[in-house]
Design an enzyme around this catalytic site. Sequence first.
Site, PDB file in Angstrom:
ATOM      1  N   SER A 236      -4.808   9.848   3.808  1.00 14.05           N
ATOM      2  CA  SER A 236      -5.275  11.233   3.807  1.00 14.05           C
ATOM      3  C   SER A 236      -4.454  12.080   4.786  1.00 14.05           C
ATOM      4  O   SER A 236      -3.851  11.564   5.742  1.00 14.05           O
ATOM      5  CB  SER A 236      -6.744  11.268   4.211  1.00 14.05           C
ATOM      6  OG  SER A 236      -6.874  10.776   5.534  1.00 14.05           O
ATOM      7  N   GLU A 257       3.091   9.997   3.233  1.00 15.05           N
ATOM      8  CA  GLU A 257       2.681  10.441   1.898  1.00 15.05           C
ATOM      9  C   GLU A 257       1.177  10.659   1.937  1.00 15.05           C
ATOM     10  O   GLU A 257       0.415   9.703   2.100  1.00 15.05           O
ATOM     11  CB  GLU A 257       3.054   9.395   0.836  1.00 15.05           C
ATOM     12  CG  GLU A 257       4.553   9.317   0.568  1.00 15.05           C
ATOM     13  CD  GLU A 257       5.138  10.575  -0.050  1.00 15.05           C
ATOM     14  OE1 GLU A 257       4.375  11.447  -0.515  1.00 15.05           O
ATOM     15  OE2 GLU A 257       6.376  10.707  -0.039  1.00 15.05           O
ATOM     16  N   CYS A 291      -3.738   9.909  -5.757  1.00  8.49           N
ATOM     17  CA  CYS A 291      -3.280  11.081  -5.009  1.00  8.49           C
ATOM     18  C   CYS A 291      -2.597  12.091  -5.925  1.00  8.49           C
ATOM     19  O   CYS A 291      -2.579  13.273  -5.639  1.00  8.49           O
ATOM     20  CB  CYS A 291      -2.308  10.638  -3.920  1.00  8.49           C
ATOM     21  SG  CYS A 291      -0.924   9.704  -4.581  1.00  8.49           S
TER      22      CYS A 291
HETATM   23  P1  NAD Z   1      -7.243   7.214   4.876  1.00  6.82           P
HETATM   24  O1  NAD Z   1      -6.376   8.251   5.502  1.00  6.82           O
HETATM   25  O2  NAD Z   1      -8.682   7.229   5.201  1.00  6.82           O
HETATM   26  O3  NAD Z   1      -6.719   5.754   5.279  1.00  6.82           O
HETATM   27  C1  NAD Z   1      -5.383   5.364   5.066  1.00  6.82           C
HETATM   28  C2  NAD Z   1      -5.049   4.212   5.999  1.00  6.82           C
HETATM   29  O4  NAD Z   1      -5.070   4.692   7.346  1.00  6.82           O
HETATM   30  C3  NAD Z   1      -6.040   3.054   5.946  1.00  6.82           C
HETATM   31  O5  NAD Z   1      -5.327   1.840   6.035  1.00  6.82           O
HETATM   32  C4  NAD Z   1      -6.870   3.274   7.190  1.00  6.82           C
HETATM   33  O6  NAD Z   1      -7.473   2.100   7.680  1.00  6.82           O
HETATM   34  C5  NAD Z   1      -5.818   3.778   8.133  1.00  6.82           C
HETATM   35  N1  NAD Z   1      -6.309   4.478   9.337  1.00  6.82           N
HETATM   36  C6  NAD Z   1      -7.489   5.106   9.526  1.00  6.82           C
HETATM   37  N2  NAD Z   1      -7.535   5.611  10.787  1.00  6.82           N
HETATM   38  C7  NAD Z   1      -6.365   5.305  11.380  1.00  6.82           C
HETATM   39  C8  NAD Z   1      -5.806   5.566  12.674  1.00  6.82           C
HETATM   40  N3  NAD Z   1      -6.463   6.222  13.625  1.00  6.82           N
HETATM   41  N4  NAD Z   1      -4.551   5.108  12.920  1.00  6.82           N
HETATM   42  C9  NAD Z   1      -3.859   4.437  11.976  1.00  6.82           C
HETATM   43  N5  NAD Z   1      -4.340   4.153  10.753  1.00  6.82           N
HETATM   44  C10 NAD Z   1      -5.571   4.590  10.458  1.00  6.82           C
HETATM   45  O7  NAD Z   1      -6.984   7.307   3.304  1.00  6.82           O
HETATM   46  P2  NAD Z   1      -7.704   6.482   2.138  1.00  6.82           P
HETATM   47  O8  NAD Z   1      -9.107   7.004   2.016  1.00  6.82           O
HETATM   48  O9  NAD Z   1      -7.471   5.035   2.320  1.00  6.82           O
HETATM   49  O10 NAD Z   1      -6.839   6.941   0.857  1.00  6.82           O
HETATM   50  C11 NAD Z   1      -7.086   8.112   0.136  1.00  6.82           C
HETATM   51  C12 NAD Z   1      -6.147   9.226   0.577  1.00  6.82           C
HETATM   52  O11 NAD Z   1      -4.802   8.767   0.461  1.00  6.82           O
HETATM   53  C13 NAD Z   1      -6.242  10.452  -0.326  1.00  6.82           C
HETATM   54  O12 NAD Z   1      -6.169  11.611   0.467  1.00  6.82           O
HETATM   55  C14 NAD Z   1      -4.996  10.335  -1.195  1.00  6.82           C
HETATM   56  O13 NAD Z   1      -4.504  11.547  -1.705  1.00  6.82           O
HETATM   57  C15 NAD Z   1      -4.024   9.726  -0.245  1.00  6.82           C
HETATM   58  N6  NAD Z   1      -2.935   9.058  -0.986  1.00  6.82           N
HETATM   59  C16 NAD Z   1      -1.692   9.625  -0.976  1.00  6.82           C
HETATM   60  C17 NAD Z   1      -0.666   9.048  -1.727  1.00  6.82           C
HETATM   61  C18 NAD Z   1       0.716   9.665  -1.778  1.00  6.82           C
HETATM   62  O14 NAD Z   1       1.652   9.013  -2.250  1.00  6.82           O
HETATM   63  N7  NAD Z   1       0.893  10.890  -1.310  1.00  6.82           N
HETATM   64  C19 NAD Z   1      -0.913   7.881  -2.449  1.00  6.82           C
HETATM   65  C20 NAD Z   1      -2.206   7.336  -2.429  1.00  6.82           C
HETATM   66  C21 NAD Z   1      -3.204   7.926  -1.670  1.00  6.82           C
END
Ligand code: NAD
Length: 496
Positions: A236, A257, A291
């Site tokens: 995110s 991303e 995404c």
């Molecule tokens: P998220 O941001 O909640 O989590 C992503 C990752 O970050 C997870 O592994 C999580 O454990 C980790 N994380 C959480 N807090 C952290 C911290 N403080 N430090 C380091 N890592 C931390 O996202 P999500 O809910 O897993 O995925 C959905 C989001 O991802 C949506 O917004 C979607 O659009 C995006 N996404 C983007 C793409 C792209 O290519 N642009 C692809 C897939 C998903």
Amino acid sequence: MPDEILLDDTWDELYIDGDWTSSESGETIAVEDPSTRDVITEVSAATEADVDAAYEAAAEAQTEWADQPPARRQDVIEQFQQAIRTHRDEIIDLLAAEVGGSRIMGETSIQIATDHASEAATLPRRMKGEHAASNIPGKENLVQREAKGVVTVISPWNFPLNLSMRAVAPAIAAGNSVVLKPSTNSPITGGLLFAKLLEETDLPDGVVNVVTGRGSDIGDRVAGHPESDVVAFTGSTEVGQHVASLAGENLAVPAMELGGNNAHVVTADADLDRAIDGATFGSFVHQGQVCISINRHIVHEDIYDEYVERLTERAASLPAGSAHDEDMVVGPIIDEGQRDEMLGYVEETVDAGATLETGGETVPLDGVEDSLVVAPTVLSDVTNDMAAACNEHFGPIAPVIPFSDVDEAVALANDTEFGLSGAVHAGDLEVAKDIADRMETGNVHINDQPINDEAHVPFSGIGASGMGTYNSDAFLHEITETKWISIQHDARDYPF
Ligand code: NAD
């Protein structure tokens, strides 16, 4: 024949330096099947000390790995790809159990992951340098391309296999080592599975390490680790901004991303059959948890009513239920938090004056107390400022917004902080290209829908959708460094 990789295997250990090891805390985190709501396994909750051990192993293993000839690194990537193919059906089952992926989602994940392996396998031989003449008499300039060092990979739960793969495979192909931290919702298919598959290859110990744990416990240590040279993050925007700042403090390259709010623009003279086919797939595959899925349909007013009617008919006819049902198209949302948030957006949008054409509620499942399946939802009479349109809803929700001319369509499409993907359907290809040119996104697809990923084609998001580019030479450049070596062949004439 290698052993099968099954949900019943032991998954509560970390993979560090080629060994399966318990976390220092001994604590575990339960993993739930979003279709059945049953706890299906437990994984380790790593501590910061475990994270440090993973980076130590990665740093230790990297130099020797980078020194391996290109053919050897290529060979390992090809073995990795073969391991995915060998375990294809088991991986599809794991994706269904862990993230509620339908058969279509599982097959797509395998196809994209193996495509990333194909591209990565070419990288060791493509890491070429330059030779440049010098302005200084008697000097020769060489520019070498070298691995950066340790690449941190932090991946999301929605397409865990291929989103981890698109960073892990090129990183090791280029001679880096990796610390991989998957999401707590997908610790197996985004992380521990990689360790099992790589054990079937000749990859040396320590080159890939996997730590599972909550982002809130170990995320900051992973994202800001002093041994990390690149942080390849998919997730995110909110978390990505925080992760990028930690990487930046450490002068590690942030490859980010992030979220999207993708528009599917349909003009009055578009081929409506194709536009609706694309719209149905782009909104509802993997229940909209992509995404690059369609977040908003922006449709010309002359065809608006017919578009809404046909999309509603298609949405209402899609099978929605358990991901374990082979014929299912729309499976469960990953967890209660996501489900409640998206249903809240629908409610707010209807309260603001939109019409609920179909869906907008959960689908009860036999034997499941609190179903996470959300019925495919179509909303009409939507404006860009309504909750389901202006937020990344990440669900099987299709808000349809009318427009009257191309300038208005472009303005609506661009009226978001995000800039990830998009699609245009227009009868006139020149008009479609003009709209695509004016859409402020990293990717746009004409006469298609926004969900596309090809490992040899650059993929990037702009604005709040990220920084840096994945796939192809672009990602190779993010995970490698150029090094200029000059050779002064003749004695140089210094001024003093
Ligand atoms: P998220 O941001 O909640 O989590 C992503 C990752 O970050 C997870 O592994 C999580 O454990 C980790 N994380 C959480 N807090 C952290 C911290 N403080 N430090 C380091 N890592 C931390 O996202 P999500 O809910 O897993 O995925 C959905 C989001 O991802 C949506 O917004 C979607 O659009 C995006 N996404 C983007 C793409 C792209 O290519 N642009 C692809 C897939 C998903």
